[in-house]
Design an enzyme around this catalytic site. Structure first.
Site, PDB file in Angstrom:
ATOM      1  N   GLU A  62       0.810  -1.218   0.000  1.00 16.56           N
ATOM      2  CA  GLU A  62       0.000   0.000   0.000  1.00 16.56           C
ATOM      3  C   GLU A  62       0.845   1.271   0.000  1.00 16.56           C
ATOM      4  O   GLU A  62       0.438   2.307   0.520  1.00 16.56           O
ATOM      5  CB  GLU A  62      -0.951  -0.008   1.203  1.00 16.56           C
ATOM      6  CG  GLU A  62      -1.939  -1.146   1.161  1.00 16.56           C
ATOM      7  CD  GLU A  62      -2.873  -1.177   2.361  1.00 16.56           C
ATOM      8  OE1 GLU A  62      -2.830  -0.252   3.212  1.00 16.56           O
ATOM      9  OE2 GLU A  62      -3.647  -2.147   2.454  1.00 16.56           O
ATOM     10  N   CYS A  63       1.990   1.199  -0.612  1.00 18.17           N
ATOM     11  CA  CYS A  63       2.940   2.314  -0.641  1.00 18.17           C
ATOM     12  C   CYS A  63       2.891   2.982  -2.016  1.00 18.17           C
ATOM     13  O   CYS A  63       2.604   2.333  -3.017  1.00 18.17           O
ATOM     14  CB  CYS A  63       4.338   1.753  -0.371  1.00 18.17           C
ATOM     15  SG  CYS A  63       5.679   2.962  -0.396  1.00 18.17           S
ATOM     16  N   MET A  64       3.200   4.263  -2.071  1.00 19.31           N
ATOM     17  CA  MET A  64       3.248   4.917  -3.381  1.00 19.31           C
ATOM     18  C   MET A  64       4.371   4.333  -4.245  1.00 19.31           C
ATOM     19  O   MET A  64       4.371   4.500  -5.460  1.00 19.31           O
ATOM     20  CB  MET A  64       3.406   6.427  -3.236  1.00 19.31           C
ATOM     21  CG  MET A  64       4.703   6.885  -2.635  1.00 19.31           C
ATOM     22  SD  MET A  64       4.717   8.674  -2.451  1.00 19.31           S
ATOM     23  CE  MET A  64       6.277   9.047  -3.205  1.00 19.31           C
ATOM     24  N   LEU A  65       5.319   3.618  -3.618  1.00 19.12           N
ATOM     25  CA  LEU A  65       6.403   2.978  -4.366  1.00 19.12           C
ATOM     26  C   LEU A  65       6.066   1.550  -4.795  1.00 19.12           C
ATOM     27  O   LEU A  65       6.860   0.903  -5.471  1.00 19.12           O
ATOM     28  CB  LEU A  65       7.687   2.971  -3.516  1.00 19.12           C
ATOM     29  CG  LEU A  65       8.211   4.350  -3.114  1.00 19.12           C
ATOM     30  CD1 LEU A  65       9.399   4.217  -2.166  1.00 19.12           C
ATOM     31  CD2 LEU A  65       8.585   5.173  -4.332  1.00 19.12           C
ATOM     32  N   THR A  66       4.889   1.064  -4.437  1.00 15.58           N
ATOM     33  CA  THR A  66       4.487  -0.302  -4.753  1.00 15.58           C
ATOM     34  C   THR A  66       4.607  -0.647  -6.238  1.00 15.58           C
ATOM     35  O   THR A  66       4.961  -1.778  -6.567  1.00 15.58           O
ATOM     36  CB  THR A  66       3.065  -0.587  -4.226  1.00 15.58           C
ATOM     37  OG1 THR A  66       3.083  -0.425  -2.805  1.00 15.58           O
ATOM     38  CG2 THR A  66       2.603  -1.986  -4.565  1.00 15.58           C
TER      39      THR A  66
END
Length: 185
Positions: A62-66
């Site tokens: 659930e990370c913007m880097l996913t």
């Protein structure tokens, strides 16, 4: 005076031997001395990666880097196999961005068609950090570098002898020039 000089030389030799012994003990532990459970719960001894370059990454769903999962998979398809592996460790320590179970994470990664090694969820920070990450981040443990894990998707490069040689920060793509240069060495 001669006696004092002989004693000095003896102590110098003893101290040198002790320091060399201590330095070699720091370098004795390698990536191959660790093991972990796969996302499916099977124990994996990292000795199976002997002779390969390995990229170790802490991940989160659930990370913007996913979306880096996609780039990691592309990198694995391009370079993976006999000489290169990616080992991903889901972790909820950074922004609580990996709240799911191992089964949830495995299901989530299907959308990225992940075929590289997914391990069970670990903790990197706190009172009981995963031992591999203690080794990766502490020069007293790994003999090479200190590297605080700053966020999800930090990438550590392990050479073919099992030593950590460098890392690339979370925001950097898996196709970062340092990683590509290392893979092409």
């Amino acid at each position: 005076m001669i006696r004092l000089l002989k004693r000095y030389r003896l102590w110098t030799k003893i101290l040198t031997i002790a320091l060399l012994s201590l330095a070699s003990k720091v370098q004795e532990k390698t990536f191959y001395d660790f093991s972990a459970r796969t996302i499916d719960g099977e124990l994996l001894n990292f000795d199976v990666f002997r002779g390969k370059k390995v990229l170790v990454v802490n991940t989160a769903s659930e990370c913007m880097l996913t979306p880096q999962y996609k780039k990691l998979q592309e990198l694995y398809e391009e370079y993976g196999g006999d000489g290169f592996e990616i080992v991903a460790f889901p972790c909820n320590d950074y922004g609580n961005q990996e709240p799911g179970t191992n089964a949830d994470i495995r299901e989530f990664c299907k959308q990225y068609e992940v075929t590289f090694m997914l391990m069970e969820k670990i903790s990197i920070k706190g009172e009981d950090p995963f031992p591999l990450y203690e080794w990766l981040t502490d020069s007293k443990e790994n003999g090479t570098l200190d590297a605080k894990v700053r966020w999800n998707f930090q990438k550590f490069m392990i050479d073919t002898t099992g030593h950590v040689i460098d890392f690339v920060g979370p925001a950097n793509s898996p196709y970062n020039h340092r990683i590509i240069e290392w893979l092409n060495e």
